[in-house]
Write a protein that holds these residues in place. Structure first.
Motif, PDB file in Angstrom:
ATOM      1  N   MET A  30      48.925  -6.417 -31.750  1.00 27.41           N
ATOM      2  CA  MET A  30      48.726  -4.969 -31.784  1.00 27.41           C
ATOM      3  C   MET A  30      47.407  -4.587 -31.102  1.00 27.41           C
ATOM      4  SD  MET A  30      50.007  -4.076 -35.646  1.00 27.41           S
ATOM      5  CE  MET A  30      51.663  -4.477 -36.191  1.00 27.41           C
ATOM      6  N   VAL A  31      46.355  -5.391 -31.336  1.00 29.57           N
ATOM      7  CA  VAL A  31      45.055  -5.103 -30.726  1.00 29.57           C
ATOM      8  C   VAL A  31      45.136  -5.243 -29.210  1.00 29.57           C
ATOM      9  CG1 VAL A  31      42.657  -5.889 -30.545  1.00 29.57           C
ATOM     10  CG2 VAL A  31      43.764  -5.752 -32.786  1.00 29.57           C
ATOM     11  N   LEU A  32      45.811  -6.300 -28.725  1.00 30.17           N
ATOM     12  CA  LEU A  32      45.972  -6.483 -27.285  1.00 30.17           C
ATOM     13  C   LEU A  32      46.763  -5.337 -26.667  1.00 30.17           C
ATOM     14  CD1 LEU A  32      46.721 -10.329 -27.125  1.00 30.17           C
ATOM     15  CD2 LEU A  32      44.611  -9.157 -26.475  1.00 30.17           C
ATOM     16  N   GLU A  33      47.748  -4.848 -27.407  1.00 27.13           N
ATOM     17  CA  GLU A  33      48.504  -3.686 -26.933  1.00 27.13           C
ATOM     18  C   GLU A  33      47.599  -2.466 -26.832  1.00 27.13           C
ATOM     19  OE1 GLU A  33      51.665  -0.849 -26.222  1.00 27.13           O
ATOM     20  OE2 GLU A  33      51.474  -3.003 -25.903  1.00 27.13           O
ATOM     21  N   TYR A  34      46.741  -2.273 -27.832  1.00 27.13           N
ATOM     22  CA  TYR A  34      45.841  -1.113 -27.819  1.00 27.13           C
ATOM     23  C   TYR A  34      44.837  -1.198 -26.669  1.00 27.13           C
ATOM     24  CZ  TYR A  34      41.964   1.894 -29.169  1.00 27.13           C
ATOM     25  OH  TYR A  34      40.959   2.822 -29.158  1.00 27.13           O
ATOM     26  N   LEU A  35      44.337  -2.411 -26.367  1.00 22.64           N
ATOM     27  CA  LEU A  35      43.354  -2.595 -25.302  1.00 22.64           C
ATOM     28  C   LEU A  35      43.996  -2.680 -23.917  1.00 22.64           C
ATOM     29  CD1 LEU A  35      41.033  -5.233 -27.039  1.00 22.64           C
ATOM     30  CD2 LEU A  35      40.626  -2.772 -26.778  1.00 22.64           C
ATOM     31  N   ASN A  36      45.315  -2.495 -23.874  1.00 19.42           N
ATOM     32  CA  ASN A  36      46.066  -2.571 -22.615  1.00 19.42           C
ATOM     33  C   ASN A  36      45.974  -3.945 -21.962  1.00 19.42           C
ATOM     34  OD1 ASN A  36      46.948   0.137 -22.683  1.00 19.42           O
ATOM     35  ND2 ASN A  36      44.989   0.833 -21.852  1.00 19.42           N
ATOM     36  N   ALA A  37      45.572  -4.950 -22.740  1.00 22.54           N
ATOM     37  CA  ALA A  37      45.565  -6.315 -22.216  1.00 22.54           C
ATOM     38  C   ALA A  37      46.968  -6.906 -22.213  1.00 22.54           C
ATOM     39  CB  ALA A  37      44.638  -7.196 -23.057  1.00 22.54           C
ATOM     40  N   LEU A  38      47.832  -6.350 -23.017  1.00 16.25           N
ATOM     41  CA  LEU A  38      49.215  -6.814 -23.091  1.00 16.25           C
ATOM     42  C   LEU A  38      50.107  -5.601 -23.313  1.00 16.25           C
ATOM     43  CD1 LEU A  38      51.186  -9.242 -23.286  1.00 16.25           C
ATOM     44  CD2 LEU A  38      50.836  -9.193 -25.758  1.00 16.25           C
ATOM     45  N   GLN A  39      50.992  -5.345 -22.369  1.00 14.06           N
ATOM     46  CA  GLN A  39      51.907  -4.212 -22.477  1.00 14.06           C
ATOM     47  C   GLN A  39      53.194  -4.674 -23.160  1.00 14.06           C
ATOM     48  OE1 GLN A  39      51.282  -1.098 -21.759  1.00 14.06           O
ATOM     49  NE2 GLN A  39      49.254  -1.432 -20.865  1.00 14.06           N
ATOM     50  N   LEU A  40      53.261  -4.479 -24.474  1.00 19.35           N
ATOM     51  CA  LEU A  40      54.416  -4.974 -25.229  1.00 19.35           C
ATOM     52  C   LEU A  40      55.716  -4.329 -24.774  1.00 19.35           C
ATOM     53  CD1 LEU A  40      53.148  -5.301 -28.906  1.00 19.35           C
ATOM     54  CD2 LEU A  40      53.596  -7.098 -27.263  1.00 19.35           C
ATOM     55  N   LEU A  62      33.474   3.326 -44.342  1.00 20.51           N
ATOM     56  CA  LEU A  62      32.352   2.548 -43.825  1.00 20.51           C
ATOM     57  C   LEU A  62      32.827   1.443 -42.887  1.00 20.51           C
ATOM     58  CD1 LEU A  62      30.147   2.238 -47.054  1.00 20.51           C
ATOM     59  CD2 LEU A  62      29.804   3.769 -45.100  1.00 20.51           C
ATOM     60  N   ILE A  63      33.983   0.854 -43.184  1.00 16.62           N
ATOM     61  CA  ILE A  63      34.541  -0.170 -42.287  1.00 16.62           C
ATOM     62  C   ILE A  63      34.899   0.457 -40.946  1.00 16.62           C
ATOM     63  CG2 ILE A  63      36.500  -1.734 -41.934  1.00 16.62           C
ATOM     64  CD1 ILE A  63      36.536  -2.134 -44.976  1.00 16.62           C
ATOM     65  N   TYR A  64      35.441   1.672 -40.987  1.00 16.01           N
ATOM     66  CA  TYR A  64      35.839   2.346 -39.754  1.00 16.01           C
ATOM     67  C   TYR A  64      34.628   2.828 -38.944  1.00 16.01           C
ATOM     68  CZ  TYR A  64      37.108   6.247 -36.779  1.00 16.01           C
ATOM     69  OH  TYR A  64      37.212   7.089 -35.715  1.00 16.01           O
ATOM     70  N   ALA A  65      33.533   3.191 -39.623  1.00 13.58           N
ATOM     71  CA  ALA A  65      32.410   3.889 -38.980  1.00 13.58           C
ATOM     72  C   ALA A  65      31.888   3.202 -37.721  1.00 13.58           C
ATOM     73  CB  ALA A  65      31.284   4.097 -39.989  1.00 13.58           C
ATOM     74  N   PRO A  66      31.557   1.893 -37.726  1.00 13.99           N
ATOM     75  CA  PRO A  66      31.021   1.300 -36.489  1.00 13.99           C
ATOM     76  C   PRO A  66      31.992   1.353 -35.317  1.00 13.99           C
ATOM     77  CG  PRO A  66      31.498  -0.389 -38.140  1.00 13.99           C
ATOM     78  CD  PRO A  66      31.589   0.928 -38.825  1.00 13.99           C
ATOM     79  N   PHE A 115      31.838   4.875 -33.900  1.00 13.44           N
ATOM     80  CA  PHE A 115      30.649   5.096 -33.073  1.00 13.44           C
ATOM     81  C   PHE A 115      30.794   4.432 -31.710  1.00 13.44           C
ATOM     82  CE2 PHE A 115      28.339   5.643 -37.276  1.00 13.44           C
ATOM     83  CZ  PHE A 115      28.213   7.020 -37.118  1.00 13.44           C
ATOM     84  N   MET A 116      31.503   3.304 -31.648  1.00 17.53           N
ATOM     85  CA  MET A 116      31.691   2.612 -30.371  1.00 17.53           C
ATOM     86  C   MET A 116      32.816   3.212 -29.541  1.00 17.53           C
ATOM     87  SD  MET A 116      31.056  -1.423 -31.275  1.00 17.53           S
ATOM     88  CE  MET A 116      32.304  -1.474 -32.588  1.00 17.53           C
ATOM     89  N   GLY A 117      33.525   4.219 -30.091  1.00 20.59           N
ATOM     90  CA  GLY A 117      34.592   4.879 -29.342  1.00 20.59           C
ATOM     91  C   GLY A 117      35.902   4.124 -29.314  1.00 20.59           C
ATOM     92  N   VAL A 118      36.119   3.233 -30.287  1.00 21.22           N
ATOM     93  CA  VAL A 118      37.401   2.508 -30.376  1.00 21.22           C
ATOM     94  C   VAL A 118      37.994   2.753 -31.765  1.00 21.22           C
ATOM     95  CG1 VAL A 118      37.028   0.734 -28.621  1.00 21.22           C
ATOM     96  CG2 VAL A 118      36.026   0.444 -30.899  1.00 21.22           C
ATOM     97  N   PRO A 119      38.442   3.973 -32.046  1.00 23.78           N
ATOM     98  CA  PRO A 119      38.882   4.309 -33.412  1.00 23.78           C
ATOM     99  C   PRO A 119      40.063   3.485 -33.891  1.00 23.78           C
ATOM    100  CG  PRO A 119      39.521   6.025 -31.857  1.00 23.78           C
ATOM    101  CD  PRO A 119      38.603   5.106 -31.112  1.00 23.78           C
ATOM    102  N   TYR A 120      40.982   3.143 -32.976  1.00 21.72           N
ATOM    103  CA  TYR A 120      42.169   2.431 -33.431  1.00 21.72           C
ATOM    104  C   TYR A 120      41.840   0.990 -33.841  1.00 21.72           C
ATOM    105  CZ  TYR A 120      45.088   6.323 -32.046  1.00 21.72           C
ATOM    106  OH  TYR A 120      45.666   7.558 -31.960  1.00 21.72           O
ATOM    107  N   LEU A 121      40.782   0.413 -33.259  1.00 25.54           N
ATOM    108  CA  LEU A 121      40.346  -0.900 -33.738  1.00 25.54           C
ATOM    109  C   LEU A 121      39.791  -0.796 -35.158  1.00 25.54           C
ATOM    110  CD1 LEU A 121      38.624  -2.637 -30.681  1.00 25.54           C
ATOM    111  CD2 LEU A 121      40.834  -3.125 -31.722  1.00 25.54           C
TER     112      LEU A 121
END
Length: 491
Positions: free
Chosen positions: A184-194, A437-441, A444-450
């Motif tokens: 799922m993470v690779l799909e989100y980062l466009n490293a793998l187009q499922l 708090l887990i989501y917050a960093p 801030f880095m601009g990767v909300p779905y991660l």
């Protein structure tokens, strides 16, 4: 021999008191199955028209193939949460001249005619008839269908194997969950187009039908894996079970199939149904499900993610928070009697764990319609649901030993501060704020779905390690049980 074992199982079901007492429940379940089956059957015949209208420039078959990997991943998720392990009382057969291999094959084949395996047929077969057959030869279409059924059964046996390994080797199941999450993470980062991978993989079956050997070999491999595992664990010494305590309560018959933990859940449900205060908390929890109409209609909430994470945790977990904040105070009036019973603390907390998992799952399902207001609501609520059943439930158990005030169950919850103390507030802080708090960093880095994936992954890890965490909760309770008993006697 397989037919003989099947007849034994059928007779045991028909002759049991559970079947007769639960006849109405079985009829209702049958009607629900007919309803959802009709819906999937309708979609199977008309999904090609729906896809053609939504994407007129693309082939409906190619679009359908592109979504199949997502479907099988979702199928794995719901199997992990809902699918039960097939069981057989093997001991009565071990002294008979019956090959052990036949018993193992029966247990494995017993899982094939399940809801999760039959449901895909209701839309795969109609889609093949309405969309695949007009575009390809009959033989090619049948090969495509058989390959999808083989992958469905592969999911079935794969999940059964990992569920059996959860108690002995939880890291195996954890590694499996991490692998799915990584996809799922690779799909989100466009490293793998499922979608492209899925379209290429399942489209190749239509171009080169001989590739059906791949899913067939995968199915045979995972079946053999289950077979070898079960065959090793059907020796009498492996089947010996420690003597468990007996818990009274047999009116809610379908819970009896879950053994002593099911009976404890039944007693808990009777406590809720027969007393005013827990019943009013249940009603309040249902009302909280409508709070989404207030939050989600605000543009300020919908534009961000942290607020939606808070709302997702709040809405899917409120039934657990409302009821769990007074555990074990609900049993305060008979706590001494509870300690004298041969009920282990592990059983006590396991029963509450599965009851909380059930109500949180129900709350999550009831919040799914909010997804029409925005797709990210479903993603966030799914992560919140996993976090609640994998992390927050054990936070509730941790704070439960500080609930030392006696409760009068016959008084309502409105303006009733009996049993309320500072530990309830302390419990709410980590359960509601920790996921934010887990989501917050990540936010801030601009990767909300991660960040959302991290919340869900942490919950999945906790749910995978449920046995170890329940054992820890039981040991934590044992350290404080006499303090709880003394406090309940004083009030």
């Amino acid at each position: 021999m397989l037919l003989t074992l099947l007849s034994h199982q059928w007779k045991a079901e028909l002759r049991s008191s559970v079947f007769r007492k639960g006849l109405v429940l079985n009829m209702i379940t049958g009607l629900l199955i007919l309803y959802f089956g009709s819906v999937f059957l309708f979609l199977g015949f008309h999904i090609d028209d729906i896809l053609a209208k939504a994407f007129p420039e693309q082939s409906p078959v190619a679009l359908f193939n592109g979504a199949l990997l997502y479907y099988f991943m979702i199928d794995l998720f719901f199997r992990f949460i809902l699918q039960e392990l097939p069981v057989l009382a093997v001991e009565p057969y071990l002294h008979l001249p019956i090959p052990k291999s036949k018993l193992v094959h029966f247990v494995l084949l017993k899982s094939v005619p399940s809801f999760f395996n039959l449901l895909p047929l209701l839309f795969l077969v109609p889609f093949m008839v309405s969309a695949v057959l007009p575009a390809y030869d009959t033989g090619v279409a049948l090969v495509w269908l058989l390959a999808l059924l083989a992958i469905t059964l592969f999911n079935n046996f794969l999940l059964l194997y990992f569920k059996r390994q959860m108690s002995n080797k939880p890291l195996y199941t954890l590694a499996f969950g991490v692998a799915v999450t990584l996809l799922m993470v690779l799909e989100y980062l466009n490293a793998l187009q499922l979608q492209e991978v899925s379209e290429a993989v399942f489209g190749s079956l239509l171009q080169q039908p001989w590739l059906i050997v791949v899913p067939v070999l995968l199915l045979a491999g995972v079946y053999l894996l289950n077979y070898l595992f079960l065959k090793v664990h059907t020796y009498p010494e492996e089947l010996s079970v420690r003597k468990q305590s007996k818990v009274e309560g047999r009116d809610i018959t379908f819970l009896n199939r879950f053994g002593e933990i099911g009976k404890l859940i039944e007693l808990e449900l009777k406590l809720v149904w027969r007393h005013k205060r827990p019943k009013s908390l249940v009603i309040m929890s249902v009302v909280f499900l409508f709070y989404g109409l207030m939050f989600y209609r605000s543009e300020g909430w919908m534009e961000g993610y942290a607020g939606l994470v808070f709302v997702g945790i709040f809405m899917t977990g409120m039934p657990m928070f409302n009821y769990g904040q007074f555990v074990p105070g609900w049993q305060s009036s008979h706590f001494d009697a509870l300690l004298t019973r041969r009920i282990s603390p592990y059983q006590f907390y396991a029963a509450k764990f599965w009851m909380f998992v059930s109500v949180v799952t129900l709350a999550f399902i009831l919040t799914l319609p909010y997804g029409f207001l925005g797709y990210k609501i479903i993603l966030i609520n799914t992560a919140a649901f996993l976090f609640n059943i994998g992390v927050n439930v054990f936070v509730v158990f941790f704070f439960s030993v500080y609930n030392t005030r006696r409760l009068d169950l016959n008084k309502g919850s409105a303006f009733n501060w009996q049993g309320v103390g500072g530990h309830q507030l302390l419990m709410q802080l980590p359960t509601l704020l920790l996921p934010v708090l887990i989501y917050a960093p990540f936010g801030f880095m601009g990767v909300p779905y991660l960040g959302i994936a991290a919340i869900g992954l942490l919950g999945l890890i906790g749910f995978t390690l449920q046995k170890q965490l329940l054992q820890w909760s039981a040991r934590w309770f044992v350290k404080h049980k006499y303090k709880l008993a003394a406090s309940f006697r004083q009030d």
